[in-house]
Design an enzyme around this catalytic site. Structure first.
Site, PDB file in Angstrom:
ATOM      1  N   ASP A   1      11.442  84.842  62.088  1.00 19.71           N
ATOM      2  CA  ASP A   1      10.411  84.443  61.130  1.00 19.71           C
ATOM      3  C   ASP A   1       9.318  85.509  61.142  1.00 19.71           C
ATOM      4  OD1 ASP A   1       8.283  83.309  59.760  1.00 19.71           O
ATOM      5  OD2 ASP A   1       8.322  81.404  60.838  1.00 19.71           O
TER       6      ASP A   1
ATOM      7  N   LYS B   1       0.261  88.084  46.632  1.00 27.78           N
ATOM      8  CA  LYS B   1       0.635  89.430  46.207  1.00 27.78           C
ATOM      9  C   LYS B   1      -0.601  90.306  45.974  1.00 27.78           C
ATOM     10  CE  LYS B   1       5.052  89.145  46.531  1.00 27.78           C
ATOM     11  NZ  LYS B   1       5.787  89.950  47.535  1.00 27.78           N
TER      12      LYS B   1
ATOM     13  N   TYR C   1       1.430  82.355  44.970  1.00 28.08           N
ATOM     14  CA  TYR C   1       2.172  83.612  44.887  1.00 28.08           C
ATOM     15  C   TYR C   1       1.261  84.747  44.432  1.00 28.08           C
ATOM     16  CZ  TYR C   1       5.951  86.858  43.802  1.00 28.08           C
ATOM     17  OH  TYR C   1       6.780  87.947  43.767  1.00 28.08           O
TER      18      TYR C   1
END
Length: 317
Positions: free
Chosen positions: A72, A167, A163
């Site tokens: 992970d 980013k 998201y």
């Protein structure tokens, strides 16, 4: 003279020969395509991800010397252990590609707080943990770190707040890291990518809310690229140690006007979202794609076990 030309051609054909390259999120999608493309250029591959069997399949298909580690990327201790094992197996790492990522969609108010946080943890925190774990190697080899970002870093959209935030975060992180490491001989690149034909994007298209979101984007922005095409472009950027890479190339044109993007997006949302919300069910998607489901499984059964050890994960090429 002809002999020299022959040697030079061979070198150009395998420019990463005898260099160790780490790829995170390598079990499927862009990560798997990157493994193939980098392996074709001669790299020794350290493939990291959550799906052991898929990683082994990718390693075998790469036709390169490759080993796999089930880990992970948000786990500092496990990643530090993995970095030591990669170094022990292959020697110091020359290139790291921070590709691991997950996504989810839906209205922020309706999103499970854990899922929202997990997207940021994997995409942003996981990238930082990856860079930190392999930084001693990159400093030793004067290496190259490539951070996979997105069009979402250039202009946020509604319904994908986690998201987009993650980013934008990895873009800033990579820019800061570049400024710190450039004087020490380590180059940092950022890959700005649009929609790619992966499990994650195909799953997104099954949800009406995200399908409609993409359908109402300008024509160039809604097109989907193959993972192989994007991987080849990123692999070329690795060879050239590029500071920025845009796939498709038109994304570069967004940079000079990115300050205007939020205004355009807000106007669009004000005009279109109320009607779409009446017509569609804006349900939160959860983590998207098979990679997202693997991450959810990791959480339900505990973190992955030890990485692949010994020769079981090694594929000669």
């Amino acid at each position: 003279m002809s002999g020299r030309r022959h040697v030079r051609t061979q070198s150009q054909g395998r420019p990463l020969q005898d260099r160790t390259v780490v790829v995170t999120g390598a079990a499927r999608g862009l990560g798997a395509a990157l493994a193939r493309s980098l392996g074709e250029r001669g790299a020794r591959l350290a493939l990291l991800g959550l799906e052991r069997r898929r990683l082994e399949e990718v390693a075998a298909a790469s036709r390169a010397e490759a080993a796999t580690w089930e880990v992970d990327v948000t786990d500092d201790v496990a990643m530090a252990d993995t970095a030591r094992e990669v170094r022990s197996r292959f020697g110091p790492v020359s290139v790291v590609v921070g590709n691991a990522g997950v996504a989810q969609g839906g209205m922020f108010a309706d999103t499970d707080p854990y899922v929202w946080r997990r997207v940021v943890e994997v995409n942003l925190v996981g990238s930082a943990v990856t860079a930190r774990s392999f930084l001693p190697d990159l400093l030793h080899t004067h290496g190259y770190y490539l951070q996979v970002a997105s069009l979402a870093a250039l202009g946020a959209t509604p319904l994908m707040s986690a998201y987009c935030a993650s980013k934008a975060g990895v873009e800033s992180f990579a820019q800061s890291l570049r400024a710190e490491l450039s004087p020490r001989g380590v180059m940092v690149g950022i890959g700005y990518l649009n929609w790619i034909d992966t499990d994650m994007v195909r799953d997104a298209d099954r949800h009406a809310v995200l399908r409609e979101l993409r359908a109402h984007m300008p024509p160039p922005a809604r097109r989907v690229s193959t993972a192989a095409r994007v991987a080849d472009r990123l692999a070329a950027a690795v060879v050239r140690r590029e500071t920025t890479v845009y796939v498709p190339a038109w994304l570069r044109a967004v940079q000079p006007v990115r300050a205007c993007v939020p205004l355009v997006v807000t106007r669009y949302a004000r005009a279109r979202l109320p009607r779409l919300e009446r017509e569609l069910r804006f349900e939160a998607t959860g983590l998207l794609g098979a990679g997202g489901r693997a991450d959810e499984l990791r959480d339900s059964v505990g973190k992955p076990g030890p990485a692949v050890r010994g020769d079981a994960g090694l594929r000669g090429g």
